[in-house]
Design a protein around this motif. Structure first.
Motif, short mmCIF file in Angstrom:
data_model
loop_
_atom_site.label_atom_id
_atom_site.label_comp_id
_atom_site.label_asym_id
_atom_site.label_seq_id
_atom_site.Cartn_x
_atom_site.Cartn_y
_atom_site.Cartn_z
N SER A 165 34.12 -11.14 122.43
CA SER A 165 35.41 -10.47 122.26
C SER A 165 35.86 -10.67 120.81
N GLY A 189 36.64 -5.16 116.27
CA GLY A 189 37.61 -4.10 116.08
C GLY A 189 37.57 -3.53 114.69
N LEU A 190 38.61 -2.80 114.37
CA LEU A 190 38.76 -2.16 113.06
C LEU A 190 39.72 -2.98 112.22
N LEU A 222 39.13 -11.27 111.11
CA LEU A 222 38.89 -11.15 112.55
C LEU A 222 38.28 -12.45 113.05
N THR A 241 29.48 -6.70 119.83
CA THR A 241 30.83 -6.19 119.62
C THR A 241 30.89 -5.55 118.23
N VAL A 254 32.28 -4.44 114.75
CA VAL A 254 33.24 -4.79 113.70
C VAL A 254 33.16 -3.71 112.63
#
Length: 115
Positions: free
Chosen positions: A7, A10-11, A18, A109, A111
């Motif tokens: 988890s 993301g952006l 992050l 995930t 990135v």
């Protein structure tokens, strides 16, 4: 069947931060190494950072001074704190737990570092 669940992707804008997390779905005994790998489009997967059971860490040259790996053995969890992110850090990040006999991988995930 043990699963590693990641988890935190993301952006984020260049210069941002992050924190990735990876936890095992059940207890794994005898983990020697916990690490993070990444694969960008059209490139080979590369080791980003790894932490041994003895406390040693190693990093890819491209992330030294910006990324920090840490592990919580009691929780079978590994973290990757990523600071000062650059567009070239854009990739799918996957965690890996390695025992003497087995390799466990997360699903990955995304990135993305972009303005």
């Amino acid at each position: 069947q043990v699963q590693l669940v990641e988890s935190g992707g993301g952006l984020v804008q260049p210069g941002g931060s992050l924190r990735l997390s990876c936890a095992a779905s059940r207890k794994i005994f005898g983990i020697n190494s916990m690490g993070w790998y990444r694969q960008a489009p059209g490139k080979q997967r590369e080791l980003v950072a790894a932490a041994s059971s003895g406390g040693n860490t190693n990093y890819a040259d491209s992330v030294k001074g910006r990324f920090t790996i840490s592990r919580d053995n009691a929780k079978n969890t590994v973290y990757l704190q990523m600071n000062s992110l650059k567009p070239e850090d854009t990739a799918v990040y996957s965690c890996n737990f390695r025992t003497r006999l087995s390799d466990f991988w997360g699903q990955g995930t995304q990135v993305t570092v972009s303005s």
